[in-house]
Scaffold this active site. Structure first.
Site, PDB file in Angstrom:
ATOM      1  N   ASP A 126      33.583  44.872  37.218  1.00 49.24           N
ATOM      2  CA  ASP A 126      33.891  45.555  38.260  1.00 49.24           C
ATOM      3  C   ASP A 126      35.224  46.252  38.419  1.00 49.24           C
ATOM      4  O   ASP A 126      36.161  45.650  37.974  1.00 49.24           O
ATOM      5  CB  ASP A 126      34.207  43.538  38.877  1.00 49.24           C
ATOM      6  CG  ASP A 126      34.597  42.923  40.462  1.00 49.24           C
ATOM      7  OD1 ASP A 126      33.372  44.357  40.757  1.00 49.24           O
ATOM      8  OD2 ASP A 126      35.307  42.406  40.922  1.00 49.24           O
ATOM      9  N   ASP A 135      35.361  52.657  40.924  1.00 53.58           N
ATOM     10  CA  ASP A 135      35.483  51.939  42.700  1.00 53.58           C
ATOM     11  C   ASP A 135      36.657  53.516  42.795  1.00 53.58           C
ATOM     12  O   ASP A 135      38.193  53.611  42.445  1.00 53.58           O
ATOM     13  CB  ASP A 135      36.983  50.736  42.774  1.00 53.58           C
ATOM     14  CG  ASP A 135      36.985  50.833  43.958  1.00 53.58           C
ATOM     15  OD1 ASP A 135      36.588  51.188  44.431  1.00 53.58           O
ATOM     16  OD2 ASP A 135      37.709  49.246  44.518  1.00 53.58           O
ATOM     17  N   HIS A 173      38.384  40.877  50.106  1.00 60.19           N
ATOM     18  CA  HIS A 173      37.896  40.189  49.244  1.00 60.19           C
ATOM     19  C   HIS A 173      39.741  39.294  49.008  1.00 60.19           C
ATOM     20  O   HIS A 173      40.331  38.834  50.189  1.00 60.19           O
ATOM     21  CB  HIS A 173      38.806  40.695  47.757  1.00 60.19           C
ATOM     22  CG  HIS A 173      38.658  42.415  47.266  1.00 60.19           C
ATOM     23  ND1 HIS A 173      37.965  43.742  47.314  1.00 60.19           N
ATOM     24  CD2 HIS A 173      37.283  42.059  46.443  1.00 60.19           C
ATOM     25  CE1 HIS A 173      37.358  44.122  47.057  1.00 60.19           C
ATOM     26  NE2 HIS A 173      36.295  43.154  46.525  1.00 60.19           N
ATOM     27  N   GLY A 181      33.413  41.068  48.446  1.00 60.18           N
ATOM     28  CA  GLY A 181      34.336  40.207  49.291  1.00 60.18           C
ATOM     29  C   GLY A 181      33.183  38.900  49.870  1.00 60.18           C
ATOM     30  O   GLY A 181      34.064  38.410  51.020  1.00 60.18           O
ATOM     31  N   SER A 215      32.496  35.367  48.936  1.00 56.23           N
ATOM     32  CA  SER A 215      32.792  34.032  48.824  1.00 56.23           C
ATOM     33  C   SER A 215      32.994  33.474  50.739  1.00 56.23           C
ATOM     34  O   SER A 215      33.708  33.691  51.865  1.00 56.23           O
ATOM     35  CB  SER A 215      34.113  33.704  48.629  1.00 56.23           C
ATOM     36  OG  SER A 215      34.200  34.052  46.841  1.00 56.23           O
ATOM     37  N   ASN A 221      28.559  39.735  45.578  1.00 52.83           N
ATOM     38  CA  ASN A 221      30.106  39.601  44.908  1.00 52.83           C
ATOM     39  C   ASN A 221      30.652  37.763  44.850  1.00 52.83           C
ATOM     40  O   ASN A 221      31.008  38.255  46.257  1.00 52.83           O
ATOM     41  CB  ASN A 221      31.551  40.761  44.470  1.00 52.83           C
ATOM     42  CG  ASN A 221      30.359  41.568  43.664  1.00 52.83           C
ATOM     43  OD1 ASN A 221      29.210  41.534  43.418  1.00 52.83           O
ATOM     44  ND2 ASN A 221      31.948  42.915  43.599  1.00 52.83           N
ATOM     45  N   ASP A 249      34.217  35.684  43.906  1.00 53.14           N
ATOM     46  CA  ASP A 249      34.550  34.928  43.130  1.00 53.14           C
ATOM     47  C   ASP A 249      35.962  34.139  43.156  1.00 53.14           C
ATOM     48  O   ASP A 249      36.220  33.289  42.589  1.00 53.14           O
ATOM     49  CB  ASP A 249      36.036  36.507  42.596  1.00 53.14           C
ATOM     50  CG  ASP A 249      37.374  35.829  41.012  1.00 53.14           C
ATOM     51  OD1 ASP A 249      36.587  34.940  40.584  1.00 53.14           O
ATOM     52  OD2 ASP A 249      37.873  37.187  40.878  1.00 53.14           O
TER      53      ASP A 249
END
Ligand code: G3H
Ligand code: 13P
Ligand code: ZN
Length: 311
Positions: free
Chosen positions: A82, A104, A180, A214, A216, A256, A258
């Protein structure tokens, strides 16, 4: 089952109008919580490792534990780097058992991003590893990913065809308003995603898998639990689940997550200690943490990703 690349996963996800979850892993309990949920729902899954995770747990431990999870569950599992920060880190992961890497270069001037991404693709493809690139920049702060709101910018759909054809990337992360970390929108702010950009990107790249970072949702009950038991998280709103579901039904094939795992784990550990102040065996507090991760990932599979029974 050996680790797989994301090629087949994304082909099926695009055609089926769903997305595969990509969850960040830093230790054994996180890997187990995620893969137990994936097993329960017979879902494909991507386990991703950041540069910070490699620093924390070390490359070898993470690869070995992810391989163990793939063997034990029999599920299609991809091991992904990642936010690969440079060619050397990508190379180390390509040579060291990963099946997918992200380079990235989103912070670089366009031509430099193209050149760096192409360099990684040229090293990865002959070795059977797939590559994710990024165009546009998300705001947000985590260990090794730190972009101020002023530096963030949406993806320009006029660049995506040129970027994908010149670099040869297998998937593309775009910026449409996600960010994020745990603090995406302030309370009272209305979360908005630029679905018009996603649509335009999909028109320019028919059938091509798009990635959403980003993503979540920041479960408010978990935030309340953390604060109830001594934590100090400011109020914040994440990405609404219905928006993520909509994105998954479009060209987005990888979502994604986290922060939601971090928050669920922390809430479970704080609650456990508040209710069991005498405990000191890590297995006692890491068991509810692992169960909380399993619940979060199950919920994502059922309500956001739509990848149940797609393994
Ligand atoms: O997008 C970044 C991931 O959430 C990884 O965060 O660099 O703190 O491991 P980290
Ligand atoms: P969140 O911080 O929204 O969980 O995003 C994680 C991510 O994009 C990892 O690459
Ligand atoms: Zn990210």
């Amino acid at each position: 089952m050996p680790l797989v690349t994301t090629t087949e996963m994304f082909k099926k996800a695009y055609a089926g109008g769903y997305a595969v979850g990509a969850f960040n892993v830093n230790n054994m309990e996180i890997i187990q919580g995620i893969t137990r949920a994936a097993k329960k729902h017979n879902a494909p899954v991507i386990l991703q490792v950041s540069a910070g995770a490699r620093k924390y747990a070390s490359h070898g431990y993470l690869v070995a534990m992810v391989k163990a999870a793939a063997e034990e569950t029999g599920l299609p599992i991809a091991l992904h780097l990642d936010h690969g920060p440079d060619f050397e880190t990508c190379k180390a992961c390509i040579d060291g058992g990963f099946t997918s890497v992200m380079i990235d270069g989103s912070h670089l001037p366009y031509e430099e991003n193209v050149a760096l991404t192409k360099q990684v693709v040229e090293y990865a493809h002959p070795r059977g590893v797939v590559v994710e690139g990024e165009l546009g920049q998300l705001a947000g702060i985590e260990d090794d990913v730190n972009v101020s709101e002023d530096d963030a910018h949406f993806t320009d759909p006029d660049q995506v065809f040129d970027f994908v054809t010149r670099t040869g990337v297998d998937s593309l992360a775009i910026a449409i308003g996600t960010s994020h970390g745990a603090y995406k929108f302030k309370p009272g702010q209305k979360p908005q995603l630029r679905f018009d950009i996603l649509e335009e990107v999909a028109e320019k790249l028919p059938g091509f898998p798009i990635v959403l970072h980003g993503a979540s949702s920041v479960n408010q009950d978990d935030v309340k639990t953390i604060n109830q038991y001594g934590g100090q998280m400011p109020d914040a709103i994440g990405i609404p689940e219905e928006m993520l579901r909509k994105a998954s039904s479009m060209a987005v094939c990888k979502i994604n997550v986290d922060s939601d795992i971090r928050i669920a784990m922390t809430a479970a550990v704080r609650k456990h200690f508040a209710e069991n102040p005498t405990h000191f065996d890590p297995r006692q507090y890491l068991t509810p943490a692992r169960d909380a991760i399993e619940r979060v990932v199950s919920h994502k599979i059922e309500t956001v990703l739509g990848c149940e029974d797609k393994a």
